[in-house]
Design a protein around this motif. Structure first.
Motif, PDB file in Angstrom:
ATOM      1  N   TRP A 108      -1.229 -22.217   8.502  1.00 54.58           N
ATOM      2  CA  TRP A 108      -0.219 -21.998   9.543  1.00 54.58           C
ATOM      3  C   TRP A 108       1.048 -22.830   9.381  1.00 54.58           C
ATOM      4  O   TRP A 108       1.222 -23.614   8.576  1.00 54.58           O
ATOM      5  CB  TRP A 108      -0.909 -22.366  10.767  1.00 54.58           C
ATOM      6  CG  TRP A 108      -1.296 -24.157  10.801  1.00 54.58           C
ATOM      7  CD1 TRP A 108      -2.314 -24.573  10.404  1.00 54.58           C
ATOM      8  CD2 TRP A 108      -0.662 -25.062  11.082  1.00 54.58           C
ATOM      9  NE1 TRP A 108      -2.313 -25.984  10.362  1.00 54.58           N
ATOM     10  CE2 TRP A 108      -1.205 -26.266  10.840  1.00 54.58           C
ATOM     11  CE3 TRP A 108       0.810 -25.301  11.642  1.00 54.58           C
ATOM     12  CZ2 TRP A 108      -0.598 -27.606  11.298  1.00 54.58           C
ATOM     13  CZ3 TRP A 108       1.405 -26.509  12.105  1.00 54.58           C
ATOM     14  CH2 TRP A 108       0.673 -27.619  11.651  1.00 54.58           C
ATOM     15  N   CYS A 109       2.105 -22.179  10.253  1.00 56.16           N
ATOM     16  CA  CYS A 109       3.332 -22.831  10.317  1.00 56.16           C
ATOM     17  C   CYS A 109       3.993 -22.857  11.456  1.00 56.16           C
ATOM     18  O   CYS A 109       3.263 -22.159  12.474  1.00 56.16           O
ATOM     19  CB  CYS A 109       4.350 -22.006   9.272  1.00 56.16           C
ATOM     20  SG  CYS A 109       4.052 -21.664   7.458  1.00 56.16           S
ATOM     21  N   GLN A 110       4.781 -24.012  11.779  1.00 53.26           N
ATOM     22  CA  GLN A 110       5.110 -24.173  13.318  1.00 53.26           C
ATOM     23  C   GLN A 110       6.832 -24.453  13.025  1.00 53.26           C
ATOM     24  O   GLN A 110       7.244 -25.195  12.153  1.00 53.26           O
ATOM     25  CB  GLN A 110       4.345 -25.236  13.694  1.00 53.26           C
ATOM     26  CG  GLN A 110       4.772 -25.432  15.379  1.00 53.26           C
ATOM     27  CD  GLN A 110       3.807 -26.859  15.817  1.00 53.26           C
ATOM     28  OE1 GLN A 110       3.776 -27.746  15.006  1.00 53.26           O
ATOM     29  NE2 GLN A 110       3.524 -26.612  16.801  1.00 53.26           N
ATOM     30  N   CYS A 111       7.619 -24.080  14.143  1.00 51.18           N
ATOM     31  CA  CYS A 111       8.854 -24.361  14.086  1.00 51.18           C
ATOM     32  C   CYS A 111       9.201 -25.445  14.993  1.00 51.18           C
ATOM     33  O   CYS A 111       8.911 -25.508  16.266  1.00 51.18           O
ATOM     34  CB  CYS A 111       9.825 -23.107  14.374  1.00 51.18           C
ATOM     35  SG  CYS A 111      11.551 -23.206  14.456  1.00 51.18           S
ATOM     36  N   VAL A 112      10.135 -26.471  14.519  1.00 53.29           N
ATOM     37  CA  VAL A 112      10.295 -27.614  15.419  1.00 53.29           C
ATOM     38  C   VAL A 112      11.792 -27.786  15.379  1.00 53.29           C
ATOM     39  O   VAL A 112      12.524 -27.706  14.388  1.00 53.29           O
ATOM     40  CB  VAL A 112       9.875 -29.175  14.513  1.00 53.29           C
ATOM     41  CG1 VAL A 112       9.933 -30.094  15.570  1.00 53.29           C
ATOM     42  CG2 VAL A 112       8.255 -28.913  14.487  1.00 53.29           C
ATOM     43  N   ALA A 113      12.465 -27.877  16.643  1.00 49.13           N
ATOM     44  CA  ALA A 113      13.991 -27.890  16.741  1.00 49.13           C
ATOM     45  C   ALA A 113      14.333 -29.082  17.516  1.00 49.13           C
ATOM     46  O   ALA A 113      13.480 -29.527  18.459  1.00 49.13           O
ATOM     47  CB  ALA A 113      14.441 -26.731  17.444  1.00 49.13           C
TER      48      ALA A 113
END
Length: 878
Positions: free
Chosen positions: A53-58
């Protein structure tokens, strides 16, 4: 603002990010988009409790925001369907449901149905629904719905086709209305009337059942017979009249004519002179006139006497000629026939009584022994024989012609029962060799006329008691196969100690079975012997025995039995029982047994319900008769084991028989109903079948226990002219209230024009004994790695138990727990079970599924198994 990706809990390096900036025209704000690439190798190398899995953090000075997790999985689509659609036979307007479970895949496969290779659109046909769990539902079957249906599964990876399912929509026959009663068949007295109906409302179609009941009804009728009139006696003479005559009269009342009878012939009154010529007539004495009258009457009487004498002589001459011809024909015949036709009073049923001749009985062992002419022998069974010897004796004219001392009862106008009673009575000792029953027959009892060819054929038949094959095996193990019988023996690698070798043999008993059935128990397999009996093995060997049961635990209780040294049979285990001494894996057509000791083994079955089914193989053979115009058809019903059919093929080769149609499978229920075999659609004006032999019936017990001898029925067809060389007809084999099969015969009776049908495939007969690595599909190196992986216990259950479960071994696992290497025994059972499979797909799929959580299996790839399968096929000539 900063944007980064986190994959599997770890930050992705900044160098792997690709960033793009743009301006939103509606709001005027700056938009930043960031991308990363994930490769297949990264996903395959990842091993964790959940998917990759991958997740975007801003984040910015206003705070931090996280996206939802995106899973990355490898797309695939398995080769094999979890459930293929099955063919169906349904009545018209019945419901059809075809189940389809597509192969496992990511993403899930979409299903499409094809009919005869054309897509099905359920939106255009309201009668068809394809939306319910990938199943195809036809609410009301129509004739147009018959065809081949295929389930298609597809995703972004591949497309898969299921096996085709044949759907047959049949129509059961229905009777038309009865016709009017016919006129009485006799003008007077007791006779019969009949009426008929036809099975055309509707006519049976696509294998639908024929109408039940009679097509013709008969009733008795009585008509009054005409009575001819007869004269009363003459009255007294009247007084003499002036004309010198007196009269007398009589009446036609004894009896008077009735019901259209004839009136009395002759005169009703008579006159004569009453004065003895003394009366004067025309002035002449009457006596002068009389002589002339009486002389003329004498001449007429003389001519009548000559006429009647000539007629009497002609009648005597004709009677003498008829008697002479009758005596001559009887002197040329061995028997007299008295046919009594009582069909008029019995509704179409006829009885034929063949009278006993007064000559010596050729069927008795002692020809001087005089038979009891008041006692006859009754055939109560069909013309079905269970022995190749009977086959030779009964094939020709002796099969259907009346025998000299046998009374044949034909029980209907289309069905024959012709089987000798077991209790034939004679004045004298009943010899055991009397035809046709009994195994110890004396050929000298056969009538010598026209039997020389049969005696020569019988003497040339070989005597077989067993099939046998041998091979020498050592530490590397191997496989021993009995060609064309379905029987095989797998000796595992390491079962025989190093530096040792044994000559191992395997045989099948072809004689009378030594296992005597108790009660309702039935022998379902051949008796297989493997040895030597004193040999010991360190790892269980696998013995494969074919059987003929339609496997179902609800209807059968199947046992494995072994013969002791004293010749008695003892039960080893029930197939459904738990045991640590041996293991039985029951497949639809064979049983695979893991054993530690050699000996003689067989499978028996005890039917639990009437729905227990034996699988029978039905086949038809044909050959020319000694009479050049006759052609013989022999229909066999044998247990559906390759060994049983091999016996039939061997016997037919000795008789010159030719297989006329591919054998078919018949499901025979244990419901005590008999089997009917009939010949249909014989071309008129080209062929004819002997009377009362078009349909034969076999009792249930003879079919249910037919493993003792091959069961067959013989039919004799006759050509009208020698120029007829093509034969086309149908053979219908059906169990009453059961299954039915049709054999389509389309052949040339000339051997040079006949198409040859292969008896057996060739894979068994090429290499009866295989030794060393080439005998096994799974290479030894891969086998070692699998065993090393699964033999070690695993707390999560990812050990040999999962390997057994993925290979459909779900019962009696305690047996494998007692073995030093459970995985090796499971693989040996897999080898025995899949020896005729085309590839290693089933094992590859099982290992691939288990390998997702087993890093040790990651180096056993499907390509390695494909290469191993190719090498095995090449080495064994497949």
């Amino acid at each position: 603002m900063q944007i980064f990706f986190k994959c599997n809990g770890e930050w992705v390096h900044q160098n792997e990010h690709v960033s793009e900036e743009s301006l939103d025209e509606s709001s005027g704000l700056k938009v930043r988009e960031v991308f990363i690439n994930v490769t297949r190798q990264q996903v395959e190398d990842f091993h964790g409790p959940e998917d990759y899995w991958c997740q975007c953090v801003a984040w910015s000075h206003l705070g931090t925001s996280k996206s939802r997790k995106a899973s990355v999985r490898i797309a695939y689509l398995r080769k094999n369907f979890e459930q293929d659609p099955q063919g169906r036979e349904v009545p018209i307007e019945g419901m059809i449901v075809l189940h389809c479970r597509p192969p496992e895949g990511v993403p899930a496969a979409e299903v499409e149905w094809l009919k005869n290779e054309e897509p099905i659109d359920s939106e255009q046909d309201e009668n068809i629904d394809t939306r319910a769990d990938h199943n195809l539902i036809i609410r009301q079957a129509r004739l147009s719905d018959s065809g081949n249906y295929t389930c298609m599964a597809a995703n972004i990876v591949a497309k898969r086709r299921s096996l085709s399912a044949t759907v047959v929509v049949y129509v059961n026959g229905g009777w038309s209305s009865w016709t009017e009663w016919s006129a009485c068949n006799v003008r007077c007295g007791r006779g019969w009337q009949k009426r008929s109906r036809t099975c055309t409302n509707p006519a049976p179609l696509n294998g639908g059942a024929f109408c039940e009941g009679m097509s013709v009804q008969k009733i008795t009728c009585t008509s009054l017979c005409p009575v001819d009139g007869s004269w009363e006696v003459w009255s007294e003479w009247s007084v003499c009249s002036p004309e010198c005559e007196h009269l007398r009269m009589r009446e036609c009342t004894a009896p008077p004519p009735r019901n259209g009878g004839k009136f009395c012939e002759g005169l009703s009154q008579e006159s004569e002179n009453c004065t003895d010529g003394l009366c004067i007539l025309d002035k002449k004495p009457l006596h002068e006139i009389k002589p002339q009258r009486w002389s003329r009457r004498g001449i007429e009487n003389a001519s009548d006497i000559a006429l009647y004498s000539g007629l009497g002589a002609a009648v005597v001459a004709v009677a003498v000629l008829v008697i002479g011809v009758t005596l001559y024909r009887r002197s040329q015949s061995d028997y007299g026939v008295d046919v009594i036709d009582s069909s008029a009073l019995t509704g179409g049923f006829q009885t034929f009584n063949f009278k006993t001749v007064r000559q010596g009985n050729s069927l008795l062992l002692n020809s001087s022994m005089q038979p009891d002419l008041t006692v006859s022998r009754t055939y109560s069974g069909p013309i079905c024989l269970q022995d190749p010897l009977d086959k030779e004796l009964m094939t020709e004219s002796s099969l259907f012609n009346p025998l000299s001392d046998i009374k044949v009862k034909v029980q209907s106008s289309f069905m024959v029962s012709l089987g000798v009673s077991e209790r034939a009575e004679y004045h004298g000792k009943n010899h055991s060799g009397t035809f046709p029953h009994g195994n110890n027959r004396s050929f000298s009892t056969i009538h010598p006329r026209n039997k020389t060819p049969y005696i020569q054929n019988l003497s040339s038949l070989p005597t077989r008691t067993e099939l046998r094959t041998t091979g020498v095996f050592g530490h590397l193990g191997g496989r021993l196969v009995m060609p064309n019988t379905g029987v095989s023996l797998l000796i595992p690698h390491g079962a025989i100690p190093e530096e040792n070798s044994w000559e191992i043999y395997m045989s099948i008993n072809q004689g009378e079975p030594s296992l005597q059935s108790d009660g309702s128990e039935v022998l379902l397999s051949p008796e297989v012997t493997c040895g030597p009996p004193d040999m010991t093995v360190t790892t269980p060997f696998a013995l494969t025995i074919p059987h003929c049961a339609d496997v179902s635990s609800e209807h059968w209780n199947i046992h494995l039995k072994k013969r002791t040294q004293q010749g008695k049979w003892e039960e080893v285990m029930s197939v459904e029982d738990e045991s640590t001494s041996c293991y039985c894996l029951l497949d639809p057509f064979a049983c695979h047994v893991l054993l530690d000791s050699f000996g003689t083994y067989a499978l028996t079955g005890e039917p639990v319900t009437d729905c227990a089914v034996k699988q029978l193989k039905v086949a038809v053979f044909g050959c020319m008769s000694c009479n050049s115009l006759d052609y013989n058809l022999r229909v066999y019903c044998v247990d559906n084991t390759p060994w049983a059919f091999q016996e039939v093929v061997s016997d037919e080769r000795h008789q010159g028989g030719q297989l006329l149609e591919e054998p078919k499978l018949l499901h025979f229920k244990g419901n005590t109903f008999s089997l009917q075999i009939s010949v249909l659609d014989i071309p008129p004006f080209l062929w004819r079948i002997k009377p009362f032999t078009a349909c034969q019936e076999v009792p249930f017990a003879r079919v249910w226990c037919s493993n003792r001898q091959p069961l067959h029925c013989a039919f004799s067809l006759e050509r009208y002219t020698p120029t007829t060389t093509q034969l086309s007809c149908k053979i219908c084999i059906r169990q009453l209230k059961g299954h039915e099969q049709i054999l389509q015969v389309q052949t040339s009776i000339l051997e040079s024009e006949r198409e040859t049908i292969t008896f057996f495939a060739q894979e068994d007969s090429t290499f009866p004994a295989q030794t060393g690595p080439k005998a096994f599909k799974i290479p030894y190196s891969i086998r070692q790695r699998i065993c090393a992986t699964f033999d070690t216990p695993n707390a999560k259950g990812k050990d040999w138990q999962m390997l057994a479960q993925k290979n459909s071994i779900n019962r009696n696992l305690s047996y494998f727990a007692t073995q030093s290497s459970p995985s090796a025994v499971i693989l040996n059972l897999w080898e025995a079970r899949h020896q005729h499979d085309g590839n290693l797909d089933s094992l590859a799929c099982a290992l691939e599924e288990i390998g997702r959580t087993h890093t040790k299996l990651s180096n056993i790839t499907e390509s390695q198994l494909d290469e191993a399968d190719f090498n095995y096929s090449r080495q064994n000539g497949l």
